[in-house]
Design a protein around this motif. Structure first.
Motif, short mmCIF file in Angstrom:
data_model
loop_
_atom_site.label_atom_id
_atom_site.label_comp_id
_atom_site.label_asym_id
_atom_site.label_seq_id
_atom_site.Cartn_x
_atom_site.Cartn_y
_atom_site.Cartn_z
N GLY A 140 -20.74 -11.40 47.88
CA GLY A 140 -21.65 -12.20 47.07
C GLY A 140 -22.01 -11.49 45.78
N LEU A 141 -22.24 -10.19 45.86
CA LEU A 141 -22.53 -9.39 44.66
C LEU A 141 -21.34 -9.42 43.70
N LEU A 142 -20.15 -9.21 44.22
CA LEU A 142 -18.96 -9.24 43.36
C LEU A 142 -18.75 -10.62 42.75
N ALA A 143 -18.99 -11.67 43.51
CA ALA A 143 -18.85 -13.03 42.98
C ALA A 143 -19.85 -13.28 41.86
N ASN A 144 -21.09 -12.82 42.03
CA ASN A 144 -22.09 -12.99 40.98
C ASN A 144 -21.73 -12.21 39.73
N ILE A 145 -21.20 -11.02 39.89
CA ILE A 145 -20.78 -10.21 38.75
C ILE A 145 -19.63 -10.90 38.01
N LEU A 146 -18.65 -11.39 38.77
CA LEU A 146 -17.51 -12.08 38.15
C LEU A 146 -17.93 -13.36 37.46
N MET B 208 -35.30 -22.66 50.16
CA MET B 208 -36.32 -23.44 49.47
C MET B 208 -36.40 -23.10 47.98
N THR B 209 -36.22 -21.84 47.61
CA THR B 209 -36.31 -21.46 46.21
C THR B 209 -35.05 -21.81 45.43
N SER B 210 -33.91 -21.66 46.05
CA SER B 210 -32.64 -21.91 45.35
C SER B 210 -32.14 -23.34 45.52
N GLY B 211 -32.43 -23.93 46.63
CA GLY B 211 -31.88 -25.24 46.94
C GLY B 211 -30.57 -25.09 47.69
N ILE B 212 -30.34 -25.99 48.61
CA ILE B 212 -29.16 -25.89 49.47
C ILE B 212 -27.87 -26.07 48.69
N ARG B 213 -27.87 -26.96 47.71
CA ARG B 213 -26.65 -27.19 46.94
C ARG B 213 -26.26 -25.97 46.12
N ARG B 214 -27.22 -25.39 45.42
CA ARG B 214 -26.94 -24.20 44.61
C ARG B 214 -26.54 -23.02 45.49
N LEU B 215 -27.20 -22.89 46.63
CA LEU B 215 -26.87 -21.83 47.56
C LEU B 215 -25.44 -21.97 48.07
N MET B 216 -25.04 -23.18 48.42
CA MET B 216 -23.68 -23.41 48.89
C MET B 216 -22.65 -23.17 47.79
N GLU B 217 -22.99 -23.56 46.56
CA GLU B 217 -22.06 -23.34 45.45
C GLU B 217 -21.81 -21.85 45.22
N ARG B 218 -22.84 -21.05 45.36
CA ARG B 218 -22.72 -19.62 45.08
C ARG B 218 -22.22 -18.81 46.26
N GLU B 219 -22.59 -19.19 47.47
CA GLU B 219 -22.34 -18.34 48.63
C GLU B 219 -21.28 -18.84 49.60
N PHE B 220 -20.74 -20.03 49.40
CA PHE B 220 -19.78 -20.57 50.36
C PHE B 220 -18.51 -19.72 50.45
N VAL B 221 -17.92 -19.42 49.31
CA VAL B 221 -16.67 -18.64 49.32
C VAL B 221 -16.89 -17.23 49.85
#
Length: 64
Positions: free
Chosen positions: A52-58, A6-19
């Protein structure tokens, strides 16, 4: 999970966390054979968190 979506939105969540999710799922399926669903689930979640942490850092480094 509900508040995260609800805070991030499903689209943003999928963009960041899918891989990281897919990679963690593959790692868990291939290497985690601990004989306990609970242990394998905790291992999967830990790997997903680290990926997920490494992806956010990169992504943060690439945006700079």
């Amino acid at each position: 999970m509900y508040s995260l979506i609800m805070t991030s939105g499903i689209r943003r969540l999928m963009e960041r966390e899918f891989v990281p999710f897919v990679l963690a799922l593959l790692i868990a399926q291939i290497w985690f054979k601990w004989g306990s669903f609970s242990l394998e689930l905790v291992g999967f979640l830990a790997v997903w968190f680290v990926l997920g942490l490494l992806a956010n850092i990169l992504l943060g480094a690439l945006k700079r």
